[in-house]
Design a protein around this motif. Sequence first.
Motif, PDB file in Angstrom:
ATOM      1  N   LYS A 139       0.837  -1.199   0.000  1.00  0.00           N
ATOM      2  CA  LYS A 139       0.000   0.000   0.000  1.00  0.00           C
ATOM      3  C   LYS A 139       0.873   1.249   0.000  1.00  0.00           C
ATOM      4  O   LYS A 139       0.523   2.263  -0.604  1.00  0.00           O
ATOM      5  CB  LYS A 139      -0.947   0.013   1.202  1.00  0.00           C
ATOM      6  CG  LYS A 139      -1.856  -1.194   1.296  1.00  0.00           C
ATOM      7  CD  LYS A 139      -2.938  -1.164   0.263  1.00  0.00           C
ATOM      8  CE  LYS A 139      -3.891  -2.335   0.458  1.00  0.00           C
ATOM      9  NZ  LYS A 139      -5.087  -2.232  -0.326  1.00  0.00           N
ATOM     10  N   SER A 144       1.791   1.970  -3.492  1.00  0.00           N
ATOM     11  CA  SER A 144       0.702   2.644  -4.220  1.00  0.00           C
ATOM     12  C   SER A 144       0.595   4.105  -3.814  1.00  0.00           C
ATOM     13  O   SER A 144       0.405   4.982  -4.667  1.00  0.00           O
ATOM     14  CB  SER A 144      -0.622   1.921  -3.967  1.00  0.00           C
ATOM     15  OG  SER A 144      -0.598   0.636  -4.551  1.00  0.00           O
ATOM     16  N   ILE A 154      -4.525   1.365  -7.224  1.00  0.00           N
ATOM     17  CA  ILE A 154      -5.552   2.225  -6.634  1.00  0.00           C
ATOM     18  C   ILE A 154      -6.863   2.059  -7.395  1.00  0.00           C
ATOM     19  O   ILE A 154      -6.893   1.469  -8.477  1.00  0.00           O
ATOM     20  CB  ILE A 154      -5.137   3.719  -6.615  1.00  0.00           C
ATOM     21  CG1 ILE A 154      -4.942   4.268  -8.033  1.00  0.00           C
ATOM     22  CG2 ILE A 154      -3.859   3.896  -5.786  1.00  0.00           C
ATOM     23  CD1 ILE A 154      -4.611   5.755  -8.110  1.00  0.00           C
ATOM     24  N   LEU A 197      -7.398   4.717  -2.104  1.00  0.00           N
ATOM     25  CA  LEU A 197      -6.682   3.555  -1.619  1.00  0.00           C
ATOM     26  C   LEU A 197      -7.165   3.238  -0.207  1.00  0.00           C
ATOM     27  O   LEU A 197      -7.242   4.136   0.632  1.00  0.00           O
ATOM     28  CB  LEU A 197      -5.174   3.821  -1.601  1.00  0.00           C
ATOM     29  CG  LEU A 197      -4.306   2.663  -1.120  1.00  0.00           C
ATOM     30  CD1 LEU A 197      -4.289   1.537  -2.162  1.00  0.00           C
ATOM     31  CD2 LEU A 197      -2.898   3.128  -0.830  1.00  0.00           C
TER      32      LEU A 197
END
Length: 186
Positions: free
Chosen positions: A48, A51, A117, A184
């Motif tokens: 994450k 991203s 995303i 996200l």
Amino acid sequence: MKNNKKLNQEQTEELFKTLKTRFEKNKPRHKNLDWNKIQSKLEAHPEKLWSLNEMEETEGEPDVVRYDQKTDEYIFFDCSPESPKRRSLCYDYQAWESRKANKPESNVIDKASEMGIELLTEDEYRQLQELGKFDLKTSSWVKTPAHIRELGGAIFCDRRYNMVFMYHNGADSYYAARGFRGSLRV
């Protein structure tokens, strides 16, 4: 970096510094949320972080906009004043493929997927606009309902005259002032 989708220690520290500074600067976006809890959650999910870094590198200025108690997830949106620097993209691969000439570099759906995303929905876009004034000079593609896309269209939004507007275009169109905003969940 793009191949392994993992940040090195220096990149991670720099991203945390940027995100924390933005979090503290924009407290009204995330009332009653604790940065330490958010950082712990991010540390547990390094993919994450990758991203979020992709969002940051394209000048999306990701920031926490809410916490979903049902799923125990923090939700980040692109919060840059204008649409992030991922522009001049048609809506999806089908639209890109259908262009006979002057194809753009890519398309919004594939680009968002590559970044890990989701494209903002119209409702999420309107939620974002409640937190500030965004896209005063640009516009952003939003997730298009299937019944519109099946007819060849796609939708985008912007803010003009102190109101949020939703419009339509052919999904194969693209403009230098139209990008997309992502979300996200962590």
